[in-house]
Design an enzyme around this catalytic site. Structure first.
Site, PDB file in Angstrom:
ATOM      1  N   CYS A  53      -5.181   0.622   6.566  1.00 12.98           N
ATOM      2  CA  CYS A  53      -5.487   2.061   6.581  1.00 12.98           C
ATOM      3  C   CYS A  53      -6.799   2.415   5.908  1.00 12.98           C
ATOM      4  O   CYS A  53      -7.221   3.573   5.943  1.00 12.98           O
ATOM      5  CB  CYS A  53      -4.351   2.858   5.939  1.00 12.98           C
ATOM      6  N   CYS A 112       0.837  -1.197   0.000  1.00  8.67           N
ATOM      7  CA  CYS A 112       0.000   0.000   0.000  1.00  8.67           C
ATOM      8  C   CYS A 112       0.875   1.251   0.000  1.00  8.67           C
ATOM      9  O   CYS A 112       1.803   1.376   0.797  1.00  8.67           O
ATOM     10  CB  CYS A 112      -0.907  -0.013   1.219  1.00  8.67           C
ATOM     11  N   CYS A 141      -8.538  -5.876 -10.062  1.00  6.82           N
ATOM     12  CA  CYS A 141      -8.175  -4.745 -10.923  1.00  6.82           C
ATOM     13  C   CYS A 141      -7.782  -3.569 -10.030  1.00  6.82           C
ATOM     14  O   CYS A 141      -8.627  -2.996  -9.336  1.00  6.82           O
ATOM     15  CB  CYS A 141      -9.368  -4.393 -11.805  1.00  6.82           C
ATOM     16  N   CYS A 180      -7.242  -1.377   1.550  1.00  8.06           N
ATOM     17  CA  CYS A 180      -6.153  -1.817   2.410  1.00  8.06           C
ATOM     18  C   CYS A 180      -6.740  -2.113   3.782  1.00  8.06           C
ATOM     19  O   CYS A 180      -7.439  -1.277   4.365  1.00  8.06           O
ATOM     20  CB  CYS A 180      -5.088  -0.726   2.509  1.00  8.06           C
ATOM     21  N   CYS A 221       0.384   3.091   3.635  1.00  8.01           N
ATOM     22  CA  CYS A 221       0.871   2.602   4.923  1.00  8.01           C
ATOM     23  C   CYS A 221       1.915   1.496   4.804  1.00  8.01           C
ATOM     24  O   CYS A 221       2.483   1.079   5.809  1.00  8.01           O
ATOM     25  CB  CYS A 221      -0.295   2.121   5.773  1.00  8.01           C
TER      26      CYS A 221
END
Length: 254
Positions: free
Chosen positions: A187, A135, A214, A184, A138
């Site tokens: 976060c 991510c 995707c 995510c 984070c």
């Protein structure tokens, strides 16, 4: 309906089991959806505009035509955006100003506002090396490089996820028609969407998993397994040279 009519005609001459009929209808319908998606992506790529589109753009490719009629009739008040807070209940929480200070404008629009990048606008779409995708907000590991494949949609695509990915809880009908949002798990940042058309991508990991994750490339950071420099997804891909037969002729002045 066209596929149903064809199957009825065939049934008069051949013997089909109900499972065979259902599978043929299922495959035929998804094939039409895939063609519609491909045409829509090509149209989007040929249109000048900003790198960021609204959240509904990607899922709208699939639901914008005849499927929107089906979706709205079966799923009342269908919404492309997930109403769940991107802050409450997540381990990492920051104010909007804090997120803006640490993310690029594109990363912020995608991760915190649920926007969608234009297809073929991330350098990670063509990435093929082994490694890990995390991510951009984070650093939570999200995807393994071995699960990545080329879907032709213009967005980085994966067949499976790591435990750091959260999938929106939707009905099977909605998941099949317009997909489900991905976030995510640490976060709450928006990552992209998951679609149930993996079986269309022969000779890829998605054909085995049955799913196509995707993802917006700008929401990711790629760490190569060979220890080379990390790649930030919020970068435009390098320009490709035109094939010789498409290049303009060289003019030699007299």
């Amino acid at each position: 309906q066209w596929f149903r009519f064809q199957l009825i005609d065939l049934d008069r001459e051949l013997t089909f089991t109900s499972e065979m009929k259902n599978y043929a209808f299922y495959c035929g319908g998804f094939a039409l959806l895939q063609m519609y998606t491909f045409v829509s992506v090509i149209k989007a790529m040929s249109t000048e505009g900003p790198k960021i589109n609204s959240l509904s753009s990607r899922r709208g490719f699939i639901s914008g035509g005849f499927t929107s009629v089906i979706a709205t009739s079966i799923i009342p008040n269908i919404a492309y955006a997930n109403d769940k807070s991107r802050t409450d209940g997540y381990e990492i929480q920051k104010t909007a100003s804090e997120w803006r200070s640490m993310l690029t404008p594109v990363q912020y629009d995608i991760l915190r506002n649920g926007a969608t990048e234009r297809p073929n606008s991330s350098i990670l779409e063509s990435e093929e090396r082994k490694g890990e995708y995390s991510c951009a907000g984070c650093g939570t590991p999200l995807f393994d490089g071995a699960a990545k494949f080329h879907s032709g949609t213009g967005w980085p695509s994966f067949a499976t996820t790591l435990s750091g990915v959260e999938v929106e809880d939707v009905s099977a009908i909605q998941a099949g028609l317009v997909g489900a949002e991905l976030r995510c798990r640490t976060c709450g940042g928006h990552l992209g969407d998951v679609f149930q058309d993996g079986f269309l991508f022969l000779n890829t990991p998605a054909f085995v998993s049955g799913k196509r994750y995707c993802i917006d490339g700008a929401a990711l950071v790629f760490k190569p397994a060979d220890g080379s420099n990390i790649v930030i997804g919020d970068q435009l891909p390098p320009k490709k040279d035109l094939p010789g037969f498409l290049s303009p002729p060289k003019i030699t002045p007299r």
